[in-house]
Every structure is written in C-alpha cells, then in structure tokens.
Scaffold this active site. Sequence first.
Site, PDB file in Angstrom:
ATOM      1  N   GLU A   1      28.660  24.904 -38.954  1.00 22.25           N
ATOM      2  CA  GLU A   1      28.692  24.056 -40.296  1.00 22.25           C
ATOM      3  C   GLU A   1      26.888  23.840 -40.249  1.00 22.25           C
ATOM      4  O   GLU A   1      26.155  23.848 -39.448  1.00 22.25           O
ATOM      5  CB  GLU A   1      29.205  22.633 -40.108  1.00 22.25           C
ATOM      6  CG  GLU A   1      28.850  21.809 -38.676  1.00 22.25           C
ATOM      7  CD  GLU A   1      29.967  20.723 -38.308  1.00 22.25           C
ATOM      8  OE1 GLU A   1      31.019  21.044 -38.455  1.00 22.25           O
ATOM      9  OE2 GLU A   1      29.276  19.870 -37.828  1.00 22.25           O
TER      10      GLU A   1
ATOM     11  N   LYS B   1      23.420  22.330 -40.545  1.00 24.04           N
ATOM     12  CA  LYS B   1      22.733  21.173 -39.814  1.00 24.04           C
ATOM     13  C   LYS B   1      21.996  20.334 -40.808  1.00 24.04           C
ATOM     14  O   LYS B   1      20.686  21.030 -41.343  1.00 24.04           O
ATOM     15  CB  LYS B   1      21.782  21.715 -38.727  1.00 24.04           C
ATOM     16  CG  LYS B   1      21.415  20.335 -37.882  1.00 24.04           C
ATOM     17  CD  LYS B   1      20.700  20.872 -36.555  1.00 24.04           C
ATOM     18  CE  LYS B   1      20.360  19.846 -35.583  1.00 24.04           C
ATOM     19  NZ  LYS B   1      19.312  18.881 -36.172  1.00 24.04           N
TER      20      LYS B   1
ATOM     21  N   ASP C   1      19.452  17.819 -42.446  1.00 21.50           N
ATOM     22  CA  ASP C   1      18.276  17.296 -42.032  1.00 21.50           C
ATOM     23  C   ASP C   1      18.185  15.804 -42.502  1.00 21.50           C
ATOM     24  O   ASP C   1      17.522  15.596 -43.493  1.00 21.50           O
ATOM     25  CB  ASP C   1      17.038  18.086 -42.589  1.00 21.50           C
ATOM     26  CG  ASP C   1      15.649  17.673 -41.906  1.00 21.50           C
ATOM     27  OD1 ASP C   1      15.742  17.054 -40.614  1.00 21.50           O
ATOM     28  OD2 ASP C   1      14.856  18.301 -42.205  1.00 21.50           O
TER      29      ASP C   1
ATOM     30  N   TYR D   1      30.651  14.427 -39.038  1.00 22.40           N
ATOM     31  CA  TYR D   1      31.120  15.736 -38.246  1.00 22.40           C
ATOM     32  C   TYR D   1      31.288  15.472 -36.838  1.00 22.40           C
ATOM     33  O   TYR D   1      31.327  16.396 -36.236  1.00 22.40           O
ATOM     34  CB  TYR D   1      29.876  16.575 -38.311  1.00 22.40           C
ATOM     35  CG  TYR D   1      28.340  15.910 -38.005  1.00 22.40           C
ATOM     36  CD1 TYR D   1      28.207  15.428 -36.566  1.00 22.40           C
ATOM     37  CD2 TYR D   1      27.643  15.646 -38.950  1.00 22.40           C
ATOM     38  CE1 TYR D   1      27.130  14.830 -36.437  1.00 22.40           C
ATOM     39  CE2 TYR D   1      26.187  15.155 -38.751  1.00 22.40           C
ATOM     40  CZ  TYR D   1      25.953  14.538 -37.299  1.00 22.40           C
ATOM     41  OH  TYR D   1      25.029  13.985 -37.034  1.00 22.40           O
TER      42      TYR D   1
ATOM     43  N   LYS E   1      18.603  27.091 -35.081  1.00 23.76           N
ATOM     44  CA  LYS E   1      17.393  26.586 -36.105  1.00 23.76           C
ATOM     45  C   LYS E   1      17.112  27.762 -36.985  1.00 23.76           C
ATOM     46  O   LYS E   1      17.148  28.985 -36.630  1.00 23.76           O
ATOM     47  CB  LYS E   1      16.208  26.117 -35.396  1.00 23.76           C
ATOM     48  CG  LYS E   1      16.588  24.845 -34.547  1.00 23.76           C
ATOM     49  CD  LYS E   1      16.788  23.809 -35.652  1.00 23.76           C
ATOM     50  CE  LYS E   1      16.517  22.492 -34.891  1.00 23.76           C
ATOM     51  NZ  LYS E   1      15.121  21.974 -34.729  1.00 23.76           N
TER      52      LYS E   1
ATOM     53  N   CYS F   1     -22.293  22.448 -54.211  1.00 23.99           N
ATOM     54  CA  CYS F   1     -21.162  22.433 -55.227  1.00 23.99           C
ATOM     55  C   CYS F   1     -21.106  23.615 -55.823  1.00 23.99           C
ATOM     56  O   CYS F   1     -21.928  24.097 -56.488  1.00 23.99           O
ATOM     57  CB  CYS F   1     -21.188  21.153 -55.971  1.00 23.99           C
ATOM     58  SG  CYS F   1     -19.865  21.245 -57.070  1.00 23.99           S
TER      59      CYS F   1
ATOM     60  N   CYS G   1     -21.803  22.437 -59.881  1.00 23.24           N
ATOM     61  CA  CYS G   1     -22.702  21.604 -60.414  1.00 23.24           C
ATOM     62  C   CYS G   1     -24.041  22.271 -59.424  1.00 23.24           C
ATOM     63  O   CYS G   1     -25.184  21.742 -59.993  1.00 23.24           O
ATOM     64  CB  CYS G   1     -22.549  20.117 -60.531  1.00 23.24           C
ATOM     65  SG  CYS G   1     -22.466  19.270 -59.016  1.00 23.24           S
TER      66      CYS G   1
ATOM     67  N   CYS H   1     -19.339  16.890 -52.687  1.00 18.61           N
ATOM     68  CA  CYS H   1     -20.427  17.302 -53.581  1.00 18.61           C
ATOM     69  C   CYS H   1     -21.116  15.994 -53.751  1.00 18.61           C
ATOM     70  O   CYS H   1     -20.439  15.029 -54.182  1.00 18.61           O
ATOM     71  CB  CYS H   1     -20.042  17.914 -54.719  1.00 18.61           C
ATOM     72  SG  CYS H   1     -20.970  17.661 -56.347  1.00 18.61           S
TER      73      CYS H   1
ATOM     74  N   CYS I   1     -21.458  16.226 -61.996  1.00 20.42           N
ATOM     75  CA  CYS I   1     -20.755  17.130 -61.583  1.00 20.42           C
ATOM     76  C   CYS I   1     -19.473  17.449 -62.757  1.00 20.42           C
ATOM     77  O   CYS I   1     -18.608  16.636 -62.548  1.00 20.42           O
ATOM     78  CB  CYS I   1     -20.150  17.158 -60.172  1.00 20.42           C
ATOM     79  SG  CYS I   1     -18.966  18.334 -59.657  1.00 20.42           S
TER      80      CYS I   1
HETATM   81  O1  D41 Z   1      24.484  18.184 -39.563  1.00 16.39           O
HETATM   82  C1  D41 Z   1      24.185  17.755 -38.488  1.00 16.39           C
HETATM   83  N1  D41 Z   1      22.833  17.215 -38.478  1.00 16.39           N
HETATM   84  C2  D41 Z   1      24.848  17.695 -37.287  1.00 16.39           C
HETATM   85  C3  D41 Z   1      24.329  17.207 -36.267  1.00 16.39           C
HETATM   86  C4  D41 Z   1      25.911  18.302 -37.311  1.00 16.39           C
HETATM   87  N2  D41 Z   1      26.584  18.918 -38.298  1.00 16.39           N
HETATM   88  N3  D41 Z   1      26.730  18.450 -36.005  1.00 16.39           N
HETATM   89  C5  D41 Z   1      26.309  17.521 -35.038  1.00 16.39           C
HETATM   90  N4  D41 Z   1      27.058  17.519 -33.981  1.00 16.39           N
HETATM   91  C6  D41 Z   1      26.534  16.986 -32.656  1.00 16.39           C
HETATM   92  C7  D41 Z   1      27.544  16.828 -31.481  1.00 16.39           C
HETATM   93  C8  D41 Z   1      28.053  18.305 -31.188  1.00 16.39           C
HETATM   94  C9  D41 Z   1      26.685  16.516 -30.231  1.00 16.39           C
HETATM   95  C10 D41 Z   1      28.352  16.036 -31.709  1.00 16.39           C
HETATM   96  C11 D41 Z   1      25.098  17.027 -35.018  1.00 16.39           C
HETATM   97  C12 D41 Z   1      24.555  16.224 -33.906  1.00 16.39           C
HETATM   98  N5  D41 Z   1      25.245  16.423 -32.823  1.00 16.39           N
HETATM   99  C13 D41 Z   1      23.379  15.809 -33.425  1.00 16.39           C
HETATM  100  N6  D41 Z   1      22.321  15.437 -34.681  1.00 16.39           N
HETATM  101  C14 D41 Z   1      21.464  14.803 -34.137  1.00 16.39           C
HETATM  102  C15 D41 Z   1      21.351  14.986 -32.600  1.00 16.39           C
HETATM  103  C16 D41 Z   1      22.723  15.653 -32.458  1.00 16.39           C
END
Ligand code: D41
Length: 694
Positions: free
Chosen positions: A123, A125, A127, A235, A323, A417, A420, A435, A441
């Site tokens: 899924e 992540k 932010d 989630y 990441k 500058c 000028c 400047c 200027c």
């Molecule tokens: O979407 C997210 N930021 C996200 C964060 C996600 N989809 N799943 C997550 N699942 C977990 C666990 C597996 C530990 C329940 C998380 C995070 N943790 C999480 N977000 C920030 C620290 C951990």
Amino acid sequence: MTDVAALTREEAAAELDRLAREIAHHDRLYHQQDAPEISDAEYDALKRRNDAIEARFPDLVRPDSPTHKVGAPAAAGFGKVRHAIPMLSLDNAFADEDVHDFVARVRRFLKLGEDGAVEIVAEPKIDGLSFSARYENGRFVQAATRGDGAEGEDITANLRTLKDLPDRLHALFPPEVLEVRGEVYMSRADFLALNERQAERGGKTFANPRNAAAGSLRQLDPKITAQRPLSLFCYAWGEVKGYEAATHWDFLEQLRDWGFPVNPERKLCKGADAVLAFYRDIGERRAQLPYDIDGIVYKLNRVDWQKRLGFVSRAPRWAIAHKFPAEQAMTVLTRITIQVGRTGVLTPVANLEPVTVGGVMVGRATLHNEDEIARLDVRDGDTVIVQRAGDVIPQVVGVVLEKRPADSAPFAFPHTCPTCGSTAVREDGAVAWRCTGGLICPDQAVERLIHFASRNAFDIEGLGDKNIRAFYEEGRIRAPQDIFRLRDKDTGSLTPLRSKEGWGPVSATKLYDAIDARRTVPFERFLFALGIPQVGQATARLVAQHYGDLPTLRAALSAEDVGPDSDAYKDLINVETIGPAVADELIAFFREDHNKQVLDALAADLTIVPFERKDVAGSPIAGKTIVFTGTLERMSRGEAKNRAQDMGAKVAGTVSAKTDLVVAGPGAGSKLKKAEELGVAVMTEDAFFDMIGG
Ligand code: D41
C-alpha cells in the site's frame, strides 16, 4: 566522509555523539515545529550512517541513540494519551535487494522452505501524520497522535471534525473495542488552495502538504481544524476486542465496510517480484496521485504469521517501508546567472536544459548563495543532478564530474551588481551578497514594483511581472505612484499603450479600470506592498494595527530623533514580534527622502483605509494595550493574543506606563512586579476570560 569500515573507535564514538544531537535537532524541527530544515532523503542518510556505525561498534550504542527513538514526544498544550498497544514504527528499504532480504528473512523465520509464494499486501505510504482512533461499542470515543509511539497527544476534538472519520461504525454488531490507526493528510490541491487563502488573509502559509496537515491538526481550537481540508486513510489496528481478522487484506475490507476510508491503491501480491512491480507502477504514477507519498509499505498478509514474527526495537518484523528516492533528474547547466531581488540580494540561478523531474518540467533551479556554489563546485556547462522534494523549488544537488567539459572554470561570484554595476557587499556573518544600488538599481526597482502590484499587495489584475518589466523599460512606470497615473499620462502620450503591439483600446482600458479598482486599499495591505525589508504580511498587519493609519505611522517614525532610546522606538519594538532588526528597517524606510516622495504621491492618489478592528463594538478591551505574562492554562499565549487582537486590543511584550492591563498566570515574575510598581491593572487568566466572555 570517512567510510564506516575505516573509522577508528574514537572517531566512531565522536560521530555517534554528533549524529545523536543532529538527528534529535531535526526530529524536533520536523515533529514539534513542522518546519524541517533538511529533506527526508538527507535525514534518512543521517539515520543510515548512524545505523551503520552502530552495527560496526555495537558496544558504542548510546543510551540516547536515535535508533531507540520513534517520532516525537508529545508537545505541551494537549492532554496526553497512553496507547493501549504501542504504535510501532517501520524499518526502511531503499533498494530492491533490501526487499528481497526482507522476504527471505520472513521465510527463514517462519521456516517456510522454498516453495509457495508469501502473500504480501502493498500500500502507498502516505506522507501525513499517524493517528489512532478508539471506538467503544461502535462509537468514536478518543483519538491520539502517534507521539513517541507509547504516548501521544489527545486530538479527539480535532479528529471529530474530519468528515471522513465515521462517528459511528456502520455495523449492527460492532466490536466492543476497536482502535483504528491511519494517516491524516492534505491533498496537494487542497494544500495549494489553503495556502492561497492563508496568504490572502495574512495567515501562516505552509511549505508542503505534510506541514499543512500537521499545523491544521495541532490546533488547540478544533474550530480551526474544522475549516481545514484534511483527509485520512486507515491501515492498521491497535487494541481490538470482539473482532479478529485472519489477514491484513480482510481487515482493510472490513474497515471499508465499517465506513473508514481505505486507500484504493492497494494490492495483494505474491512474493518479492510482485511487490516490486507494484512499487514501480505506483512510482510512475506518483506525480498523478492527488496526495504525496514517500514510499510503499509491504505487510505480510497472514495475521497469525505476523504474530509469530513479532517485532524488534519497536518495528514489526512483518512489515517494511520501501522508500522512493527523491525525484531527481540529470541535465546540463547552461549558465549560472545572478538574479537581483527586491531588497538587493544577489541570488545565483542555474539555467538548465529543460528536463522533467517527477512529472514537472524544470528549466531553472536555485543555487541559493556563494557558499552553496563553492560547496557543489558547480560550473557553467556542468552536467548536474536536480531534485524536487515536495513542493519546494528545484535544487541542484550534485555535479557529474565525469561529464565536466575540459575547459571549465570555477564560478566567480560577482562583487558588483550585474544590473546596475553598484558595489555588492557581503556583510559579516551573512551568506548573501547584496547590491548597494538601492533606488538606482533597475532590477530592484522592477522587483519592488512586481511586489507592489502582486496578489497579496495591491492585487492589480493584468499587471504581472511581464507587463511591469516592459512598462519599466518603456518608462511608463518607474515608481509605484506612476501606476495610478498611467491612464492620465497615457491620454496625452505620443506612444499610448493602446497603440503598442499586443495592446488595443479595449485591453488598455481594461488595465486602467483594474488599477482604478484598487485606489481604495486597507492600510495593512498598503504597508505590505511597500516591500520594506523584513516586513511581511504578518508584520505589516501588526504595525498597521498598532499605529492605525499612515499619517500616525509616518509621524511616529520619520521624526529626526527616533534613536534606540526614544519613546517612539521603544513603542515600536514593544509591538510583539517586532525586534530591533525590523524596527531599524522601518525607521530607515520612512526617513528616506525618496520614499517620502513616493508616500506623499500615493497618499494623494489613494484612499488608504485605517486598520479596522473587528467585532469591537461593546468589547471591554478595544483600544487597550495588554501584556500576557506567566503560564496561561486555558489557551496558548498565541491564541490568547489572537483573541485579544480580534477584540480590538493591542498586545505588547513589555510593561510600560502605556500598558492598560496585565494578564498574569502562574510563574509571572518581573513583568508583574513592574505592573504593580506602575499601578497597572492586573488580572488572572480566568478573570480575563470571564471579562471577554469565556
Ligand atoms: O501510509 C502510511 N504512512 C502507513 C504507515 C501505512 N500505510 N502503513 C503503516 N503501517 C504501520 C505498521 C505496519 C507498523 C502498522 C504505517 C506505519 N506503520 C507507520 N507510520 C508511521 C510510523 C509507522
């Protein structure tokens, strides 16, 4: 940087010490102030270096090691909530290999052997900010931020205002207890619209959607949160009684049926290759998603296996975050040019062969200042790596030395500058060259005019950078007052605007009308439009509020004797958040002869509306000067200040004979004493709120 393998024990210890402090500093900026100084990628690099050194010297791991810490401690102002079940953190994977290792580790741990694929849910992540929401017998009862994983802040009232979060589960027989965990975020479109609204109102604008979400959720007044466009996805779970899921996938479906938003971009995958394919697919569509993500989370699907795997140092063995690299691209830097800002700052700009970075076309990137150019040793003709992080301006992060042309030479930062020819200076301790041409200027003049007409200042439609540059060159507009005389001057001109290429009678009249529409202007907007260094919208508003109107302000600041010991000066720096640096800029501006002419001319042509104090009818504190001191217990000092200002009061930082009222909380010291000496009225916080109506 020394290779970790080559570090001596002493060097390793010293570096772990430095890293612990540095990472703690960035944690504070990120979690408590929502104002990070470095990119996520740079932060991750610090953490990785720390991990690598600790792995080589396990006995040097410090009690305050960053690896032991998760997120931020709860901030003051909110009640604390201890999580019944801790909120875990996630280990990171950066390369495909890390993902293969993760799956192999899981297999080994569970003794799964060679055959049969492991089911993994992938899924995006998000932010945003993690939260936990508790439901008892199907009703929402409490919510908390993640905090340090063990204890977070009570955000029940704030989360209740989010329309996406159900107040009741859609279930006939809801579980007795259900803690749902997820992420609160702001979509990119909502973020841009919010910033626009904030800027118009003179409120705080945010650097990126994550900071906007954090700032909106961390409001002590839930009414403010209610007005912010926050969204969420769920989630995970915490404490649960009366329900059990066999798989993570089933759990997500159940959450959806109960009425929780669950990210539709999720996939049940078999094995490492399948999750990596999902990672690539989302990576390609990242820029088109309506929200920011910083990776993909992989979770083992079977809950019984999750339980067997358990967790190490607060991160589950059954999940990992893969990441995304920061969005980068390689291109050729054709030339470094210098841009002169409104206040004379010389900013080096990298002019690039256009390239797309994360779905956005980039042709220029900032190089910040002389030191940054030296640090990168970036030169004309170099092939460079550009990066875009969140909504920040593109940056040059590195040079590909192998591709450097043989005849290249280091960049010589100009000491005059470029527009000028005036001398440029770099003051002690400053990073910027400036400047000294000031009013002569042309670049500074043009930038000041652009600022003057811009959206948050005079907001003149049709008078953007392009037209201002052209009008400046043609001599139509050289100073702000020329804008308001454009129609008259043009009528008798031999080269009227209507006969200029691209213009005609209709478009010229439209511009004149747009200008006329702005002849009446609120004082605080006017003040901001002047472009006085260090006087942004918030400061302009405070100054406008303090002095009320332009004649009063001019009289106070342009007298010959406004020295640091004068009453006028003290009165000015007593306006909260105005320090000596801002005061000096204001005084210098209003004393300057040329500026006086501009102000006289503008005052003659415009109606500058004195600062309007809102809702002051019947306010017991309208026009009063109030000082808050000691600890306030019912609201933050910032909020108390806003309330007082909204009711027409001025809020000052120090007590003087001009103070009407001191509101003192526990711990009040010298200011309270001063008030007593001067015979200024003193009240408790409770009495103050009773007086202003709770
Ligand atoms: O979407 C997210 N930021 C996200 C964060 C996600 N989809 N799943 C997550 N699942 C977990 C666990 C597996 C530990 C329940 C998380 C995070 N943790 C999480 N977000 C920030 C620290 C951990």
